[in-house]
Design a protein around this motif. Structure first.
Motif, short mmCIF file in Angstrom:
data_model
loop_
_atom_site.label_atom_id
_atom_site.label_comp_id
_atom_site.label_asym_id
_atom_site.label_seq_id
_atom_site.Cartn_x
_atom_site.Cartn_y
_atom_site.Cartn_z
N TYR A 100 52.25 45.61 32.72
CA TYR A 100 50.95 45.40 33.37
C TYR A 100 51.13 45.31 34.89
N TYR A 104 49.73 47.25 38.62
CA TYR A 104 48.68 46.37 39.14
C TYR A 104 48.15 46.87 40.48
N ARG A 105 46.86 47.00 40.55
CA ARG A 105 46.12 47.20 41.79
C ARG A 105 44.82 46.43 41.61
N PHE A 106 44.48 45.58 42.56
CA PHE A 106 43.21 44.87 42.42
C PHE A 106 42.08 45.88 42.44
N GLU A 134 43.37 40.41 36.88
CA GLU A 134 43.52 40.87 38.26
C GLU A 134 43.08 39.81 39.27
N CYS A 135 42.16 38.95 38.87
CA CYS A 135 41.70 37.90 39.79
C CYS A 135 42.65 36.72 39.87
N GLY A 434 37.97 47.57 44.33
CA GLY A 434 39.32 47.57 44.87
C GLY A 434 39.46 48.22 46.23
#
Length: 491
Positions: A100, A104-106, A134-135, A434
């Motif tokens: 994951y 990961y990219r917000f 993601e938060c 994002g």
């Protein structure tokens, strides 16, 4: 004596790409992620809010700072091979979590106060929306940046207010961590400091830099006269000469003899600053150096600066008290989940309870454009927007960005007989899907826009907000539209 080896000249002055910020976090963010991936909660839509429960004792407002730095840090929050190898090698993440993180990219949304905006306790300054996974990963990074920079900004704003138009210069680099010094210089400039002694801050953020000499420069010369002659010879007569190494009156006389009446300034760093400044002003005037300024330094804070208001001082150099928040080195921001899958959630911990539900925040003004209250509206969300907003809400209707004319926004639009007072929305869109909406926010130009916004927003507060005497928050906070919160065990 051997000749020192010169440092290599950098091939370019271009700033390097930012390193990954992914490990600037606490381990429990990753252990929560690991467990949430297992339970399925990782994909739940969630809303987090950043707020402080109280201002430092005696403070009348806070100032949000660090937003530009934070957005830059979030963009660099990526887990590369080195970061993942460390996490796996130390048993912090399992394979599923590592997979994951590798991607990961917000990708969520962030709203927040425009950088430089004054804030009150228990009001959201930043709202982060996306999946829980993601938060939650951003919590430590968000708090690290905003807690530090906002503490410096709040202290600096009080110092600028106490200076009443006289320039303040950041000289705190040697009193804090080397990277914190750059961030502190940025926060100080945001709230009205005119310059910094820190060259890295000048290069990165376009802040004017300044500096002349320390006591060591005088002491390394056989006499004060020779030190002054060397400094003025190199830097010109417009320089600032430090005159308290030995005897102030003798040094002032020597300074004018060496530089002439065109001497730019003298600096006082010790003693009873008010008394010494008065005596120095009288001496300079008597020598014909009426245009020579007096700069004071030496453990200044907003209270010392205020006490010098009637003294013939032309500027202040502030160090330790600025970069340590003048007794409040952190803002006290917390990062709390307030909504899951469209339902309000809240904690009931004694002394640390929270108010659930995603909130809107506006600032109410009177007919003269003076702020009178902050208003929090908590309302059920529909179609991704609160019901207090129009269903066809567009960017054009979003809260004003940094630099907006506060006076224009605050002006009443109806007749004076209308009992409703105008409200200015405070939460502006920063990130959508994002993507940073205003790339200038991470640049020197963005900092200058935030500085202008701060000045306008501060001017709209009631006059007593700028007093540095002990007091409470300058605006009341009104909460409307509270909705039922989910109780433990309910979905």
């Amino acid at each position: 004596m051997t000749t020192p080896t010169p440092l290599p000249t950098p091939p370019s002055t271009r700033l390097p790409a930012p390193a990954s910020t992914a490990l600037l976090t606490d381990q429990y963010e990753l252990t929560m992620l690991r467990a949430a991936l297992r339970s399925g909660a990782a994909s739940q839509r969630a809303v987090f809010e950043v707020f402080t429960r109280a201002l430092p004792a005696g403070r009348r407002f806070g100032v949000l700072a660090g937003t530009g730095r934070l957005l830059e840090a979030i963009a660099a929050f990526r887990f590369g091979p080195d970061e993942l190898a460390y996490l796996r090698g130390n048993g912090i993440v399992d394979d599923a979590t590592a997979d994951y993180l590798a991607g990961y990219r917000f990708g969520g949304d962030i709203h927040g106060l425009a950088e430089g905006e004054p804030f009150m306790p228990n009001t959201p300054v930043l709202v982060i929306e996306g999946t829980f996974a993601e938060c939650v990963l951003l919590e430590t990074l968000v708090l690290s940046v905003l807690n530090h920079d906002s503490a410096i900004a709040a202290a600096g704003a009080r110092m600028v207010a106490a200076a009443a138009g006289r320039p303040c210069v950041d000289m705190g680099s040697r009193r804090t961590h080397e990277q914190a010094a750059v961030a502190a210089a940025r926060a100080a400039y945001l709230v009205g400091f005119t310059a910094t002694s820190n060259l890295a801050a000048g290069r990165r953020w376009g802040i004017p830099t300044t500096g002349t000499a320390a006591h060591a420069f005088t002491l390394v010369h056989p006499s004060e006269r020779e030190a002054f002659a060397a400094q003025t010879g190199a830097l010109g007569t417009g320089t600032t000469l430090l005159v308290d190494t030995y005897d102030v009156p003798a040094a002032v006389a020597t300074a004018v003899e060496v530089a002439g009446t065109a001497l730019g300034a003298v600096r006082l760093d010790s003693g009873d600053l008010a008394a010494v400044a008065r005596a120095t002003r009288a001496q300079l005037d008597g020598l014909g150096a009426q245009a020579t300024r007096i700069i004071v330094t030496g453990d200044l804070d907003e209270h010392v600066i205020a006490s010098l208001a009637a003294s013939p001082v032309d500027g202040y150099g502030v160090g330790t008290r600025l970069v340590t928040g003048s007794g409040a080195p952190t803002t006290g921001f917390v990062y709390k989940i307030v909504e899951v899958a469209g339902t309000a959630v809240a904690k009931a911990s004694v002394g640390k309870s929270t108010r659930g539900g995603r909130k809107d925040l506006t600032r109410r003004h009177d007919r003269n454009g003076v702020a009178v209250a902050d208003v929090i509206t908590t309302a059920t969300r529909e179609s991704g927007l609160t019901t207090t907003r129009d269903e066809n809400h567009t960017d054009a209707a979003q809260p004003a960005a940094a630099g907006t004319d506060i006076g224009r926004l605050s002006a009443p639009s109806g007749p004076e007989a209308d009992p409703s007072w105008p409200e200015r929305p405070l939460l502006v869109p920063l990130v959508r899907g994002g993507r940073i909406l205003d790339a200038d926010g991470t640049t020197p130009e963005g900092l200058r826009a935030a500085r202008a916004h701060h000045q306008a927003a501060l001017a709209s507060l009631p006059a007593h907000a700028l007093h540095v005497t002990y007091g409470g928050p300058c605006l009341p906070v009104i909460t409307t539209g509270q909705r039922a919160q989910r109780q433990p065990g309910q979905r």
